[in-house]
Design an enzyme around this catalytic site. Structure first.
Site, short mmCIF file in Angstrom:
data_model
loop_
_atom_site.label_atom_id
_atom_site.label_comp_id
_atom_site.label_asym_id
_atom_site.label_seq_id
_atom_site.Cartn_x
_atom_site.Cartn_y
_atom_site.Cartn_z
N GLU A 1 41.43 39.14 38.09
CA GLU A 1 40.20 39.84 37.59
C GLU A 1 40.56 40.06 35.90
OE1 GLU A 1 39.12 43.85 38.35
OE2 GLU A 1 37.17 43.22 38.22
N CYS B 1 32.38 44.76 37.46
CA CYS B 1 33.07 44.45 38.47
C CYS B 1 32.58 43.23 39.05
CB CYS B 1 32.90 45.68 39.52
SG CYS B 1 31.35 46.34 39.75
N GLY C 1 37.02 51.80 41.02
CA GLY C 1 37.92 51.34 39.85
C GLY C 1 38.84 49.83 40.31
N SER C 2 39.88 49.89 39.77
CA SER C 2 40.63 48.70 39.94
C SER C 2 41.23 48.61 41.46
CB SER C 2 41.78 48.47 38.96
OG SER C 2 42.69 49.65 39.14
N GLU D 1 35.56 51.43 46.01
CA GLU D 1 34.66 50.55 45.30
C GLU D 1 35.57 49.86 44.08
OE1 GLU D 1 31.62 49.17 46.01
OE2 GLU D 1 30.79 50.61 47.46
N GLY E 1 42.91 51.84 43.36
CA GLY E 1 42.27 52.17 44.89
C GLY E 1 43.16 52.00 45.68
#
Ligand code: NAD
Length: 477
Positions: A381, A284, A228-229, A250, A233
């Site tokens: 992002e 991602c 995830g983000s 990740e 994270g």
């Protein structure tokens, strides 16, 4: 409206609160289904079930060949439903039908791939002394909690679950609240049909700050796999640190492709089609920045504008569509805000830049020219179909710009000069380097980030290491 349940301890159950989460179709905004919203009590049940399954050693003691056969049955079941299940995923996620169907095939591939490795998880024999036999065992952690993002929910479940299962962990999966339906139905049913031991895999859905946070902090969870983000994270890593347990993380990206003067520009354009305008840029490892040599910039920009003109916008389930909606109204507004901020900061929207004038959450495929690295659009992002073009003159400058980000998930190089490609590959700070085509990897290639994009690796044989701990046994003769 169809109602979907949690899959806990081999049973289909409603939320203990009776509450559900409603899920809409991003192409229209219409509600298409609802899923049981897991409470803390439901999370407790799922973790308890996984713990019981792990303590029974049913997966651990299973002959590795039998675990492999079971995993191949799961793969077959997932492939069998890919057409029908892909339709549901397409409706809840918004992506192209072909891509949604492929997620089930992709998940099946992970089960085949890691199924093939169950009997190859070998320890070592270590020479210690003449009278000692010393060896290592590779063992699972116990209950592994997997928290999944909405952009590729089925692929991401397949990616972490197949590793977790192959190594003998029992798993609790928390699906994303925006796209839980295909996982709650087709995926869970495939597991049941394949005959997984009761409680070895449990699937729940709930809000991140509620069920997600409670799950990763649960005292009986021994291992976390999170995709995830970056902000979430970091919370996950705090939760893992509080309990001193490992976490696979990740996270997001802000990946740049460098276009050298000798690049085949059509290859750049082909990559842009899938890597920033595909899945509405919600990838991602999206190619969200292009760092382009001044000598070829005008030519490339013309080609990119032509590309965007020819992309057909529409729901993922319509024929001939290239560009699909973003996931939600919130996401649409966020993407619009980023594009506006870039334009206000001096970038030029040579394509797109606005919300599409139609129902649903569609944003125009956008190319921002004359972006500089200090602009927010170049740093954060966006997770939308917005490509930033930044120019450079000297090769060192291109590397510096590409690396000038807190992220490090992927980077690309477009050149016909193998020396140039090799040198740049060494210098770029990213877990994946793509040369002359974005997404060159497969399920067999290690995938993960540098810097804030995370430090774990999923995919490939490398990933198995994150799901196993090493036990050393010494026997005095
Ligand atoms: P997100 O971080 O908002 O949510 C991911 C998951 O975490 C969801 O299931 C959510 O419910 C849960 N969650 C949220 N807050 C939580 C908390 N406090 N505790 C526990 N769980 C919590 O991310 P998203 O918006 O679903 O996904 C998009 C992000 O994922 C992007 O940043 C993207 O780059 C990243 N991503 C990374 C990869 C990769 O492999 N590196 C793959 C796909 C997506």
């Amino acid at each position: 409206m169809e109602k979907y349940q949690s899959y806990i301890d081999g049973k289909w159950i409603d939320s203990s609160s009776g509450k559900t989460i409603k899920v809409d179709n991003p192409a229209t905004g219409e509600i298409i289904g609802e899923v049981a919203c897991a409470t803390n009590k439901d999370v407790d049940m799922a973790v308890e079930s996984a713990k019981k399954s792990f303590e029974s050693r049913i997966l651990v003691d299973m002959n590795p060949m039998d675990r492999a056969k079971l995993m191949r049955r799961i793969a077959d079941e997932l492939r069998n439903v890919s057409k029908e299940a892909g339709k549901l995923l397409c409706y809840e996620n918004g992506k192209l039908l072909s891509g949604a169907e492929y997620e089930f095939v992709d998940a099946a591939n992970y089960f085949d791939y890691y199924g093939g490795l169950t009997d190859k998880l070998e320890g070592q024999s270590i020479p210690v002394s003449k009278n000692v036999i010393d060896y290592t065992l590779l063992e699972p952690y116990g209950v592994s909690a997997h928290v999944i993002p909405w952009n590729f929910p089925i692929s991401m479940i397949g990616r972490s679950l197949a590793c977790s299962f192959a190594t003998g962990n029992s798993t609790v999966i928390k699906t994303p609240e925006l796209t839980p339906l295909a996982a709650a139905s087709f995926f869970a049913q495939a597991l049941e049909k394949a005959g997984i031991p009761k409680g070895s895999i449990n699937i729940i859905c709930g809000y991140g700050e509620e069920a997600g946070s409670y799950l990763v902090s649960h005292p009986n969870v021994n291992h976390i796999a999170f995709t995830g983000s970056v902000p979430t994270g970091k919370k996950i890593l705090h939760a893992a640190a509080d309990k001193a347990i490992p976490a696979v993380v990740e996270l997001g990206g802000k990946s740049a492709g460098i276009v050298y003067p000798d690049a085949d520009l059509d290859k750049v354009v082909n990559s842009a089609k899938t890597a920033i305008f595909g899945v509405a840029g919600q990838i991602c490892s999206a190619m969200s920045r292009l760092v382009v040599h001044k000598s070829v910039k005008d030519q490339l920009v013309d080609k990119l504008v032509d590309l965007t003109k020819n992309l057909k916008v529409g729901p993922g389930y319509e024929k001939g569509v290239d560009c699909t909606p973003v996931i939600s109204k919130n996401q649409l507004e966020k993407v619009e805000g980023y594009a506006r901020s870039g334009i206000q900061a001096g970038a030029e929207a040579i394509a797109g830049g606005k919300i599409c004038d139609r129902k649903g959450y569609f944003f125009e495929s956008t190319v921002l020219n004359n972006v500089t690295q200090d602009m927010t659009v170049a740093r954060e992002e966006i997770f939308g179909p917005v490509l930033s073009i930044i120019d450079y003159e000297e090769p060192e400058e291109a590397i510096k710009i590409a690396n000038d980000t807190e992220y490090g998930l992927a980077a690309g190089i477009f050149t016909n000069n193998i020396d140039q490609a090799t040198i740049a590959s060494n210098q770029l700070e990213a877990g994946q380097i793509y040369v002359n085509s974005w997404f060159t990897g497969s399920i067999a290639t290690p995938f993960g980030g540098y810097k804030q994009s995370g430090f774990s690796r999923e995919k490939g044989q490398q990933a198995l290491k994150s799901y196993l701990q090493v036990k050393n046994v010494g026997i005095q003769l």
